[in-house]
Design a protein around this motif. Sequence first.
Motif, PDB file in Angstrom:
ATOM      1  N   SER A 172       0.809  -1.215   0.000  1.00  0.00           N
ATOM      2  CA  SER A 172       0.000   0.000   0.000  1.00  0.00           C
ATOM      3  C   SER A 172       0.845   1.269   0.000  1.00  0.00           C
ATOM      4  CB  SER A 172      -0.934  -0.006   1.214  1.00  0.00           C
ATOM      5  OG  SER A 172      -1.718   1.167   1.245  1.00  0.00           O
TER       6      SER A 172
ATOM      7  N   ASP B 179      -4.502   2.918  -4.189  1.00  0.00           N
ATOM      8  CA  ASP B 179      -3.209   3.534  -3.888  1.00  0.00           C
ATOM      9  C   ASP B 179      -2.903   4.666  -4.863  1.00  0.00           C
ATOM     10  OD1 ASP B 179      -2.900   1.649  -1.855  1.00  0.00           O
ATOM     11  OD2 ASP B 179      -1.925   0.222  -3.204  1.00  0.00           O
TER      12      ASP B 179
ATOM     13  N   ALA C  42      -6.736   1.164   4.969  1.00  0.00           N
ATOM     14  CA  ALA C  42      -6.144  -0.106   4.529  1.00  0.00           C
ATOM     15  C   ALA C  42      -7.166  -1.148   4.082  1.00  0.00           C
ATOM     16  CB  ALA C  42      -5.229  -0.686   5.604  1.00  0.00           C
ATOM     17  N   SER C  43      -7.991  -1.672   4.987  1.00  0.00           N
ATOM     18  CA  SER C  43      -8.975  -2.695   4.626  1.00  0.00           C
ATOM     19  C   SER C  43     -10.015  -2.793   5.733  1.00  0.00           C
ATOM     20  CB  SER C  43      -8.311  -4.062   4.427  1.00  0.00           C
ATOM     21  OG  SER C  43      -7.982  -4.648   5.675  1.00  0.00           O
TER      22      SER C  43
ATOM     23  N   ASP D 138      -4.415   6.075   5.508  1.00  0.00           N
ATOM     24  CA  ASP D 138      -5.324   5.227   4.747  1.00  0.00           C
ATOM     25  C   ASP D 138      -5.797   4.097   5.665  1.00  0.00           C
ATOM     26  OD1 ASP D 138      -6.132   4.404   1.736  1.00  0.00           O
ATOM     27  OD2 ASP D 138      -5.658   2.611   2.903  1.00  0.00           O
TER      28      ASP D 138
ATOM     29  N   SER E  34      -0.178   3.770   6.188  1.00  0.00           N
ATOM     30  CA  SER E  34      -1.247   2.804   5.985  1.00  0.00           C
ATOM     31  C   SER E  34      -1.612   2.191   7.328  1.00  0.00           C
ATOM     32  CB  SER E  34      -0.800   1.705   5.019  1.00  0.00           C
ATOM     33  OG  SER E  34      -1.730   0.637   5.020  1.00  0.00           O
TER      34      SER E  34
END
Length: 679
Positions: A34, A280, A159-160, A157, A130
């Motif tokens: 990432s 990204d 991330a997930s 960010d 990230s």
Amino acid sequence: MSCAGTAGSKRCTLAELQEILASVGDFQSKAGGSASNVGRALASGFSTPVQVVGTRGPDEWGAMYSSAMRRAGVDTERMRVLPEGFTGRSAILTCDGERTMRTFLDPKVSTRVEDLSVDDFSGCSFVFLSSYCLYSEGLLQRAVQLAREVGAKVVLDLASYEVVRSYHKQLMEVLGGGGIHFCICNEDEAQMLLRCAEAAAAATPAAGGAVADDAVAAAGYPPDSSLPAAVLGLLLRHCEGAVVTRGVLGCVAGRRGGEGLVAVPAVPGVAVVDTTGAGDHFTAGFVYGLLSGQSLERCCQVACLAGAAAVRVVGAELSPNDWQWFHTRLHGDLAGDVVQDSSAAEVAQVAAVVAVELLGCYALIGRLGRGAVYFGSARLAQGSPYWSRAVRLAERVSQLLGSPVWTGGGPGMMRAASEGGLRAGVPVGGIRISREAGTNVLTMEDYLPAGAAFTCTYMPTRKVALTDAGARQSPEQRTAYLFLPGGLGTMDELFSILTLLQLGKLGSALPVPLLVLNWDGFYDGLMALLQAFDESGALRASEVREVMVARTNDEVLEYLARFYDLPVPDPEPDPIDGDGDGNGESPLDSAEEPAAAAATDGDASDVGDRLRHLSTDGAGPSPSPPLTAVAVAAADVGRAASGSGSRASGRASGAATPRSAGAHAVSAEEVLHRLAPRK
């Protein structure tokens, strides 16, 4: 291979990773991750200086990673190579444009809290993090702390959605600490963040209900807002701004301070091949927009286009052709996909290169700051009559203004001004061209600090960038254009800026001082040329009112000090080197008084006669026209500078042209008035 039930991103063991790779047959290996994808896109696509911080193993995968990042222009000096362990790897399976990720991270090479130091972030204006950092306990918190210590803004960010679900408590602690400038997430992550926030609120009676509704109300959005608005409300409690990506629907963003909610659609007509790295690249485009001071809407537009470029290809790395596709659409679709004419395609290719180079120049200027821009000959190197004077001038101006020094980054006068700035301890930057006049090799000299220069392919790119480096956009900026002795290239740059001033197209919100260094009468011929333009009607003297002519460094310092309402520095003699005598006088500045009287009282009917009177006092043969022109301009500059009746105009900043009894810089308009033929 079926994709059912495999979506999302999860960690796995090395054995599981190897089993997955064995089951799919052929596969491609790419360096990524990432934060790495974001950094590589910023470096290769936006020409932004980037360094990556982390750890890797000593294996071939780690070597491939470092090599790929360096090829993209990313600084890997802060990537530590550990003596044992395996570099992290991820298997990414793509089905119908969507991806499933299984990631192996060896605990032996995971970046830990103790691996980070303040030096890792020193000199950075932005730090991208990230939320995958949460895999290593305390790492995200430590990185945010160090970024704050160096004054860098953090872009986080999420991330997930698995990371948000597993580390929600730690994530909210980081957000609540107030160290996040901007937060970026997709709709899945946004939904998980709200769901976890609601669960946490329900478990805390004192909270009194759903956090999401309270957050939306606090941000000024109605309780029935859509998911993006709801999560933006929650994030804006803690961050300066946030953006939610929505795939084919584009993105929605918000920022504190009045811009409100901004919705930008996705780029239409783009066939999705692989979504790996799309988020990204979106982030890289958005961060570039923040770096370059764009509006929130423009940040989103650049980000959506960068994400669209990524989904067109397999993998998370764009080729030069892919970036060309991006830049032709960002800066005007000159060719597109339907151009058939080869000449138009070539124009589009050149335009794409220019666009990328301008982005790189603007990123460098944004990082170092606008300041004093010096122009001058590449041929007048150390040992010329002007070298020491140029070095000392730049040093003294830097000490006075406290602003960065900008040059063309080449040899000669450019290097002299740069050395003066380095001596004064201010940032020094160079916008280079691959070859300077009078040189036979590439002028990538090593005197500038690392990361302080950008090399352009085309001259117009460098001219635009150097002009921008001196454009004042706020009262706090102290900039100037200073023209040291130079030849054709210097004249090209001078007349370009003069034309922009004449047309009101300089692009500066506030007046900028422009000074011509007429050491030893170097630019007397230029003054005579401008006077000829004025006499012919091709130029009005008032159009060069903003150009100040100085014969000594003291005159420059005095003028700049008064322009910016600063204390006037103590005078000092100009350094003497080469054949110059250091007094700034033209060859005939010291002419006997009768010659000066001839200039004042003579009744010659044309300029040529006046020149001959001035230079010869009526005795002997007339000198050649070039020498005559030099003599007249210098003599009149000298008298205009020392006379008590100077008409040099005041500046829009409120600082007037100096009127002290000693010599001082004068407006080129004043010089032309004194050179005008008598009626």
